[in-house]
Design an enzyme around this catalytic site. Structure first.
Site, PDB file in Angstrom:
ATOM      1  CB  SER A  42      23.540  15.680   4.000  1.00  0.00           C
ATOM      2  OG  SER A  42      24.678  15.489   4.805  1.00  0.00           O
ATOM      3  CE  LYS A  43      23.576   9.714  -1.235  1.00  0.00           C
ATOM      4  NZ  LYS A  43      23.959   9.326  -2.200  1.00  0.00           N
ATOM      5  NE  ARG A  44      29.040  16.018   2.417  1.00  0.00           N
ATOM      6  CZ  ARG A  44      28.150  17.062   1.666  1.00  0.00           C
ATOM      7  NH1 ARG A  44      28.064  16.185  -0.173  1.00  0.00           N
ATOM      8  NH2 ARG A  44      27.729  18.207   1.909  1.00  0.00           N
ATOM      9  CE  LYS A  45      27.611  18.115   7.052  1.00  0.00           C
ATOM     10  NZ  LYS A  45      26.188  19.665   7.719  1.00  0.00           N
TER      11      LYS A  45
ATOM     12  CG  ASP B  27      24.831   3.447  -0.692  1.00  0.00           C
ATOM     13  OD1 ASP B  27      25.145   2.349  -1.471  1.00  0.00           O
ATOM     14  OD2 ASP B  27      24.849   3.347   0.942  1.00  0.00           O
TER      15      ASP B  27
END
Length: 510
Positions: free
Chosen positions: A260-263, A23
């Site tokens: 960040s996209k992870r968090k 994304d």
């Protein structure tokens, strides 16, 4: 090395260069916005380049998502993979032959060398450096050695070698930045510039591509400050004119960590569209993250402004270098402002994708349904901060009377006099004439004003119940929820038959 003409220096050329690795990151829009604002102000060009040399993390559908999300935001480019341009191709994986002559020149001039170390050997080297608290970086075991000489030493890889920069003892570590002034960066190590698979790393590709495409201003996140000395060296070694640099502050979570996209789901650019944010509001918000509000002639500040206003007054010196906190509450406020400013027709049309997604209405609504939706939209426009919040408010108007579900929290707040209130409402509303009158038959006694007057007379005056508590059971019966659009207007839209049917249904269930 390129035979393509370099654009005139008087015409600024800027670019954004995302990697298709999932994304699109909200930072891609953030960087695009500031690049585009300056390019438009200066009558320059804005390019989109796809940096897809990281084949391990490459995702095939990510590139299209970049196009879709940036177009949604109105951050459009003049040249790119999808629109072409005089410096095509704009996709790095299609430019591999472009980089080879530059690598060969660096090797021939002694500014680069082949490295044959295996991944295992490099990992062990770093572990030793960390344990002994030495500076981390390549130890130059391969420098000055032929393949045969290196093969006699431990940790040799049979694969094609990588190519590393040979960083001099006194590399240039300061550079001028349009936002930060004179910037100092740490000493780099011997960075890999060409991988074993023949793909360049970011550091070589960005320098070559920016030169070949005539980029005059490189605008990117501050995390690239430490890499800039490598790029300045490559420009010097290759005899190229370096661009001007502007390193934007990083977007940060509320705990000051890098977004960040992870968090954080808000790091995904597609998330904002899914959640029902307006693109105009998001663009305004991204600008405010690193730029002051518009200063009016009377000295007051205005936080709501258009891209055109932002671009017209743009100045790099006004960019705040301190990493901004990504405050979604501020975005929600802005989004609400923009929603309320929409024309009713525009607002209604923007609701349609969310109502279709949530199966409130079909993908091909009738004229009657669209007419009803417009009437409902007028009631809720001031009551939502996200377009995605509309479905729960609109659904009661598009569900069959016998399919309306009463939410548990709504039923739970009904008081002992709910039956008495519903009986009084049924009796009073039954006397209102809902037949059409007037030339077109559109005028009716069944309207919000008449409904309100009738119910106040029957319940507030007739039963002596305070207005604050008088209409709760009616709201629950009509909408099935504790919170709903204005009650009397909702009854007008539903019509007399549906309204009475729903009131009776709740009464029967008590």
């Amino acid at each position: 090395m390129s035979e393509k003409p370099t654009p005139a220096a008087s015409s600024p050329r800027l670019r954004v260069a995302p990697s298709p690795t999932g994304d699109p990151h909200v930072g891609t829009a953030y960087m695009s916005l500031f690049n585009l604002a300056f390019a438009r102000q200066q009558g320059g060009r804005f390019l989109l380049r796809i940096e897809d040399t990281d084949r391990a993390r490459f995702q095939a559908d990510s590139e299209q998502q970049v196009y879709d999300t940036l177009h949604w935001l109105g951050l459009t480019w003049d040249e790119g993979p999808d629109v072409g341009g005089p410096f095509a191709p704009y996709r790095q994986s299609e430019r591999l032959d472009t980089y080879k002559p530059y690598v060969e020149q660096l090797l021939a001039d002694g500014h680069a060398y082949h490295c044959y170390c295996s991944g295992e050997r490099l990992t062990q080297m770093r572990e030793v450096q960390q344990k002994t608290k030495q500076p981390t970086g390549y130890d130059r075991l391969c420098y000055g050695k032929t393949r045969e000489e290196r093969a006699e030493l431990p940790g040799f890889s049979e694969k094609d070698p990588v190519v590393r920069m040979l960083i001099p003892e006194d590399p240039p570590l300061t550079f001028d930045d349009l936002i930060r002034g004179t910037v100092s960066a740490p000493r780099p190590d011997d960075q890999v510039i060409l991988k074993a698979d023949g793909f360049p790393t970011y550091h070589l590709a960005v320098v070559v591509d920016d030169h070949e495409m005539g980029i005059t201003h490189v605008v990117r996140g501050e995390e690239w400050i430490s890499s800039t000395p490598k790029h300045v060296l490559l420009y010097q070694w290759l005899g190229l004119e370096p661009p001007k640099f502007a390193h934007m502050p990083l977007l940060r979570n509320t705990d000051k960590s890098k977004i960040s996209k992870r968090k954080n789901p808000a790091a995904r650019l597609t998330w904002f569209r899914e959640e029902g944010y307006l693109p105009e509001a998001l663009v305004n918000f991204l600008a405010l993250l690193a730029y002051p509000p518009i200063l009016e002639e009377d000295g007051t500040e205005r936080e709501v402004f258009t891209f055109r206003e932002f671009s017209d007054g743009f100045d790099w010196k006004k960019v705040n270098p301190v990493g901004p906190i990504f405050d979604l509450k501020k975005l929600d406020w802005l989004n609400g402002v923009y929603i309320r400013e929409l024309g009713l027709g525009d607002f209604t049309s923007r609701l349609l994708p969310f109502l279709e997604r949530d199966e409130v209405i079909s993908s091909n609504p009738s004229l009657g349904e669209l007419g009803r939706l417009k009437a409902v939209a007028e009631l809720i426009q001031t009551r939502i901060a996200h377009l995605s919040e509309a479905s729960v408010l609109v659904r009661p108007f598009f569900v069959a009377d016998d399919a309306l579900e009463i939410a548990e929290d709504a039923r739970g707040q009904l008081k002992d006099d709910a039956g008495q209130v519903l009986d009084a409402a049924l009796a009073a509303l039954g006397d209102i004439d809902d037949h059409g009158a007037g030339v077109l038959g559109t005028d009716s006694g069944w309207n919000a004003a008449a409904i309100e007057a009738t119910l106040r007379d029957a319940i507030v005056e007739g039963l002596g119940i305070k207005p604050k508590f008088a209409f709760g059971p009616l709201r629950t019966a009509v909408s099935g929820a504790r919170i709903s659009p204005p009650l009397f207007e909702s009854m007008e839209i539903l019509g007399k038959t549906s309204t009475l049917t729903r009131l009776q249904a709740l009464r029967d269930s008590l």
